[in-house]
Motif scaffolding. Sequence first.
Motif, PDB file in Angstrom:
ATOM      1  N   ARG A 118       0.841  -1.209   0.000  1.00 28.55           N
ATOM      2  CA  ARG A 118       0.000   0.000   0.000  1.00 28.55           C
ATOM      3  C   ARG A 118       0.870   1.250   0.000  1.00 28.55           C
ATOM      4  NH1 ARG A 118      -1.547   3.764   3.566  1.00 28.55           N
ATOM      5  NH2 ARG A 118      -0.176   2.837   5.117  1.00 28.55           N
ATOM      6  N   GLN A 169       1.631   3.698  -3.238  1.00 25.44           N
ATOM      7  CA  GLN A 169       1.153   5.088  -3.201  1.00 25.44           C
ATOM      8  C   GLN A 169       2.311   6.051  -3.417  1.00 25.44           C
ATOM      9  OE1 GLN A 169      -1.058   5.906   0.417  1.00 25.44           O
ATOM     10  NE2 GLN A 169      -2.654   4.442  -0.056  1.00 25.44           N
ATOM     11  N   LYS A 186      -4.456   5.520  -3.908  1.00 24.31           N
ATOM     12  CA  LYS A 186      -4.207   6.930  -3.572  1.00 24.31           C
ATOM     13  C   LYS A 186      -2.816   7.343  -4.049  1.00 24.31           C
ATOM     14  CE  LYS A 186      -7.157   7.653   0.441  1.00 24.31           C
ATOM     15  NZ  LYS A 186      -7.806   6.353   0.636  1.00 24.31           N
ATOM     16  N   TYR A 187      -2.588   8.644  -4.096  1.00 28.25           N
ATOM     17  CA  TYR A 187      -1.251   9.218  -4.273  1.00 28.25           C
ATOM     18  C   TYR A 187      -1.273  10.550  -3.551  1.00 28.25           C
ATOM     19  CZ  TYR A 187      -3.718  11.728  -7.958  1.00 28.25           C
ATOM     20  OH  TYR A 187      -4.635  12.486  -8.642  1.00 28.25           O
ATOM     21  N   ASN A 230      -1.688  13.953  -1.865  1.00 30.60           N
ATOM     22  CA  ASN A 230      -2.667  15.035  -2.016  1.00 30.60           C
ATOM     23  C   ASN A 230      -2.121  16.199  -2.829  1.00 30.60           C
ATOM     24  OD1 ASN A 230      -0.839  15.738   0.303  1.00 30.60           O
ATOM     25  ND2 ASN A 230      -2.111  17.560   0.361  1.00 30.60           N
ATOM     26  N   ASP A 241       9.720  19.210  -2.398  1.00 35.06           N
ATOM     27  CA  ASP A 241      10.868  18.293  -2.307  1.00 35.06           C
ATOM     28  C   ASP A 241      11.435  18.272  -0.887  1.00 35.06           C
ATOM     29  OD1 ASP A 241      10.888  18.725  -5.451  1.00 35.06           O
ATOM     30  OD2 ASP A 241      12.119  16.975  -4.967  1.00 35.06           O
ATOM     31  N   ASN A 283      10.533  13.219   5.107  1.00 37.46           N
ATOM     32  CA  ASN A 283       9.845  11.935   5.293  1.00 37.46           C
ATOM     33  C   ASN A 283      10.742  10.759   4.877  1.00 37.46           C
ATOM     34  OD1 ASN A 283       8.439   9.741   3.675  1.00 37.46           O
ATOM     35  ND2 ASN A 283       6.679  10.503   4.823  1.00 37.46           N
ATOM     36  N   PHE A 321       0.408  17.432   3.574  1.00 39.23           N
ATOM     37  CA  PHE A 321       1.309  16.487   2.895  1.00 39.23           C
ATOM     38  C   PHE A 321       1.824  15.371   3.824  1.00 39.23           C
ATOM     39  CE2 PHE A 321       5.753  15.527   1.609  1.00 39.23           C
ATOM     40  CZ  PHE A 321       5.590  15.183   0.274  1.00 39.23           C
ATOM     41  N   SER A 348      -4.240   9.148  12.611  1.00 40.43           N
ATOM     42  CA  SER A 348      -3.561   8.298  11.623  1.00 40.43           C
ATOM     43  C   SER A 348      -3.958   6.837  11.820  1.00 40.43           C
ATOM     44  CB  SER A 348      -2.043   8.466  11.762  1.00 40.43           C
ATOM     45  OG  SER A 348      -1.368   7.498  11.005  1.00 40.43           O
ATOM     46  N   VAL A 349      -4.350   6.185  10.741  1.00 44.39           N
ATOM     47  CA  VAL A 349      -4.854   4.806  10.831  1.00 44.39           C
ATOM     48  C   VAL A 349      -3.701   3.803  10.902  1.00 44.39           C
ATOM     49  CG1 VAL A 349      -6.342   3.107   9.653  1.00 44.39           C
ATOM     50  CG2 VAL A 349      -6.745   5.558   9.322  1.00 44.39           C
ATOM     51  N   HIS A 350      -2.655   4.062  10.106  1.00 44.30           N
ATOM     52  CA  HIS A 350      -1.634   3.028   9.897  1.00 44.30           C
ATOM     53  C   HIS A 350      -0.357   3.225  10.695  1.00 44.30           C
ATOM     54  CE1 HIS A 350      -4.186   1.717   6.613  1.00 44.30           C
ATOM     55  NE2 HIS A 350      -4.121   2.919   6.070  1.00 44.30           N
ATOM     56  N   LYS A 383       7.624   3.020   8.960  1.00 39.70           N
ATOM     57  CA  LYS A 383       7.617   4.466   9.163  1.00 39.70           C
ATOM     58  C   LYS A 383       8.524   4.737  10.349  1.00 39.70           C
ATOM     59  CE  LYS A 383       3.694   7.249   9.064  1.00 39.70           C
ATOM     60  NZ  LYS A 383       2.235   7.482   9.045  1.00 39.70           N
ATOM     61  N   ASN A 439       3.596  11.189  11.497  1.00 38.39           N
ATOM     62  CA  ASN A 439       3.177  12.301  10.636  1.00 38.39           C
ATOM     63  C   ASN A 439       3.464  13.644  11.310  1.00 38.39           C
ATOM     64  OD1 ASN A 439       2.178  10.088   9.313  1.00 38.39           O
ATOM     65  ND2 ASN A 439       0.017  10.693   9.380  1.00 38.39           N
ATOM     66  N   ILE A 482      -7.765  13.579  -1.321  1.00 42.27           N
ATOM     67  CA  ILE A 482      -7.136  12.248  -1.446  1.00 42.27           C
ATOM     68  C   ILE A 482      -8.140  11.190  -1.924  1.00 42.27           C
ATOM     69  CG2 ILE A 482      -5.356  12.765   0.274  1.00 42.27           C
ATOM     70  CD1 ILE A 482      -6.744  10.880   2.223  1.00 42.27           C
TER      71      ILE A 482
HETATM   72  N1  FAQ Z   1      -1.744  12.222   0.405  1.00 42.08           N
HETATM   73  O1  FAQ Z   1      -2.801   6.349   8.469  1.00 42.08           O
HETATM   74  P1  FAQ Z   1      -2.210   7.455   7.683  1.00 42.08           P
HETATM   75  C1  FAQ Z   1       7.163  13.331  -3.446  1.00 42.08           C
HETATM   76  C2  FAQ Z   1      -3.837   8.640   3.394  1.00 42.08           C
HETATM   77  S1  FAQ Z   1       6.708  11.795  -2.855  1.00 42.08           S
HETATM   78  C3  FAQ Z   1      -2.637  11.244   0.085  1.00 42.08           C
HETATM   79  O2  FAQ Z   1      -1.462   8.495   8.440  1.00 42.08           O
HETATM   80  P2  FAQ Z   1       0.227   6.410   6.538  1.00 42.08           P
HETATM   81  C4  FAQ Z   1       8.300  13.396  -4.418  1.00 42.08           C
HETATM   82  C5  FAQ Z   1      -3.185   7.295   3.682  1.00 42.08           C
HETATM   83  O3  FAQ Z   1      -2.702   6.737   2.483  1.00 42.08           O
HETATM   84  C6  FAQ Z   1       5.296  12.129  -1.840  1.00 42.08           C
HETATM   85  N2  FAQ Z   1      -3.099  10.345   0.981  1.00 42.08           N
HETATM   86  O4  FAQ Z   1      -1.303   6.850   6.511  1.00 42.08           O
HETATM   87  C7  FAQ Z   1       8.110  14.527  -5.356  1.00 42.08           C
HETATM   88  C8  FAQ Z   1      -4.321   6.552   4.317  1.00 42.08           C
HETATM   89  O5  FAQ Z   1      -5.236   6.135   3.316  1.00 42.08           O
HETATM   90  P3  FAQ Z   1      -5.458   4.552   2.937  1.00 42.08           P
HETATM   91  C9  FAQ Z   1       4.698  10.908  -1.296  1.00 42.08           C
HETATM   92  C10 FAQ Z   1      -2.597  10.433   2.232  1.00 42.08           C
HETATM   93  O6  FAQ Z   1       0.481   5.591   5.346  1.00 42.08           O
HETATM   94  C11 FAQ Z   1       8.383  15.832  -4.958  1.00 42.08           C
HETATM   95  C12 FAQ Z   1      -5.038   7.638   5.105  1.00 42.08           C
HETATM   96  O7  FAQ Z   1      -4.690   8.869   4.502  1.00 42.08           O
HETATM   97  N3  FAQ Z   1       5.491  10.348  -0.245  1.00 42.08           N
HETATM   98  O8  FAQ Z   1       6.581  14.256  -3.035  1.00 42.08           O
HETATM   99  C13 FAQ Z   1      -1.659  11.403   2.618  1.00 42.08           C
HETATM  100  O9  FAQ Z   1       0.548   5.855   7.876  1.00 42.08           O
HETATM  101  C14 FAQ Z   1       8.202  16.894  -5.854  1.00 42.08           C
HETATM  102  C15 FAQ Z   1      -4.660   7.619   6.582  1.00 42.08           C
HETATM  103  O10 FAQ Z   1      -3.342   8.171   6.798  1.00 42.08           O
HETATM  104  C16 FAQ Z   1       5.290   9.104   0.226  1.00 42.08           C
HETATM  105  O11 FAQ Z   1       4.414   8.422  -0.252  1.00 42.08           O
HETATM  106  C17 FAQ Z   1      -1.233  12.331   1.633  1.00 42.08           C
HETATM  107  N4  FAQ Z   1      -0.365  13.311   1.893  1.00 42.08           N
HETATM  108  O12 FAQ Z   1       1.026   7.806   6.412  1.00 42.08           O
HETATM  109  C18 FAQ Z   1       7.694  14.282  -6.649  1.00 42.08           C
HETATM  110  C19 FAQ Z   1       6.221   8.611   1.301  1.00 42.08           C
HETATM  111  N5  FAQ Z   1      -1.362  11.234   3.918  1.00 42.08           N
HETATM  112  O13 FAQ Z   1      -4.169   4.062   2.322  1.00 42.08           O
HETATM  113  C20 FAQ Z   1       7.532  15.340  -7.554  1.00 42.08           C
HETATM  114  C21 FAQ Z   1       5.842   7.276   1.848  1.00 42.08           C
HETATM  115  C22 FAQ Z   1      -2.109  10.190   4.340  1.00 42.08           C
HETATM  116  O14 FAQ Z   1      -5.779   3.845   4.221  1.00 42.08           O
HETATM  117  C23 FAQ Z   1       7.785  16.648  -7.145  1.00 42.08           C
HETATM  118  N6  FAQ Z   1       4.562   7.310   2.555  1.00 42.08           N
HETATM  119  N7  FAQ Z   1      -2.861   9.724   3.331  1.00 42.08           N
HETATM  120  O15 FAQ Z   1      -6.594   4.557   1.968  1.00 42.08           O
HETATM  121  C24 FAQ Z   1       4.437   7.661   3.866  1.00 42.08           C
HETATM  122  O16 FAQ Z   1       5.400   8.039   4.528  1.00 42.08           O
HETATM  123  C25 FAQ Z   1       3.070   7.524   4.488  1.00 42.08           C
HETATM  124  O17 FAQ Z   1       2.275   6.696   3.660  1.00 42.08           O
HETATM  125  C26 FAQ Z   1       2.326   8.897   4.704  1.00 42.08           C
HETATM  126  C27 FAQ Z   1       0.923   8.605   5.257  1.00 42.08           C
HETATM  127  C28 FAQ Z   1       3.101   9.739   5.711  1.00 42.08           C
HETATM  128  C29 FAQ Z   1       2.185   9.671   3.386  1.00 42.08           C
END
Ligand code: FAQ
Length: 327
Positions: free
Chosen positions: A52, A56, A122-123, A125, A145, A151, A213, A221-223, A233, A237, A287
């Motif tokens: 997941r 994403q 999702k991807y 926001n 960035d 993160n 973001f 936070s769910v996860h 992680k 957050n 989202i």
């Molecule tokens: N956007 O339980 P939590 C970049 C969702 S890369 C959309 O807190 P989690 C590079 C979450 O999926 C940016 N949805 O979730 C670049 C969950 O929904 P689900 C991406 C979000 O996973 C720069 C629900 O809310 N980075 O920018 C968001 O523990 C410039 C509950 O939330 C990553 O993906 C959000 N912001 O924490 C490119 C890093 N936040 O799946 C081009 C890896 C939460 O149950 C130009 N990911 N949700 O339906 C992570 O670190 C974590 O997944 C979080 C969310 C921190 C994003």
Amino acid sequence: MYGGGNIFENVPVDLESEDQEKLAAFEARINRGEKIEPMDWMPGLYRKQLIRMIEQHAHSEIIGALPEGTWITRAPGFKRKLSLMAKVQDEVGHAQLLYSAAETLGKPREAMINDLITGKSKYSNIFNYPAFTWADATIISWIVDAGAIVNQLANLKGSYGPYCRALDRICAEESFHLKYGHHAVIHLATGSPLQRKMVQEALNRWWPPMMHFFGPPDKASVHSEILMRWKVKMASNDENRQQFLDMYVPKIWELGLTVPDPNLNKNNESGQWEYTEPDWEEFKRVINGDGPCNAERLAVRRFAEERGAWMRKAILKKETEYVMPLA
Ligand code: FAQ
């Protein structure tokens, strides 16, 4: 292209039905700081959560290329065009690394792309907002960035080998993006009154989505709980949001720009930033597919998928044997 089928569909995801001895050994390995590799035993829920999150993340990189990508042809001057083109290309490359890392867990790339373009996955926001001016593109390159690095620098010390190795390389490239973005913002912030106005307006537009973001507040936070227990992680957050504010608010102020939040203030006693809670209802809408650019972003990806189908068909030989990457 890779992957032998979605093994993730058939694995148990409740911890009670796991082999408790294996689960204890798995958790002990994580607590010793060992990396988990694709062929190692892992609980179904670990696999599911990683797919997941990495998926994403991969989608975010590929969709994240779009708002800046539209500015390549309009970037001011040859050097900016070259740098922005290289940056956008890097972001797409990050998606490829991440899709490979997610595939090691058993979900084929085609299934991930399909879940993206049908709106199931999702991807981030933030990429559902428009980049109206050149200044918006520079704010993405600097501020978005910056948030991504905060993160990902934390998570690259995590427990799943292929994801951490992908993040290691991604962070190295992101740090070039950050320097490029900062340089471009400094140019505008120290430029003519019109340039200063343009960059301030862009910052005002991107600030609220940037506060979203890092994800919902820890209490919502769910996860986080399970992901932090299993060291996927490495910061919550709220911790990431605080660290971003700590590192970048002073840099924004240094440029004579203002942050569009009258309540933003560092509490010297707690060491924590206080801020106006962003609109979490808007976050949920965005989202879940109802942001200003969601439809447009997915339409671009769908178009690319359809237009590229003949090429994928042409390069895939019937007799080729597909293997699951170990990344
Ligand atoms: N956007 O339980 P939590 C970049 C969702 S890369 C959309 O807190 P989690 C590079 C979450 O999926 C940016 N949805 O979730 C670049 C969950 O929904 P689900 C991406 C979000 O996973 C720069 C629900 O809310 N980075 O920018 C968001 O523990 C410039 C509950 O939330 C990553 O993906 C959000 N912001 O924490 C490119 C890093 N936040 O799946 C081009 C890896 C939460 O149950 C130009 N990911 N949700 O339906 C992570 O670190 C974590 O997944 C979080 C969310 C921190 C994003």
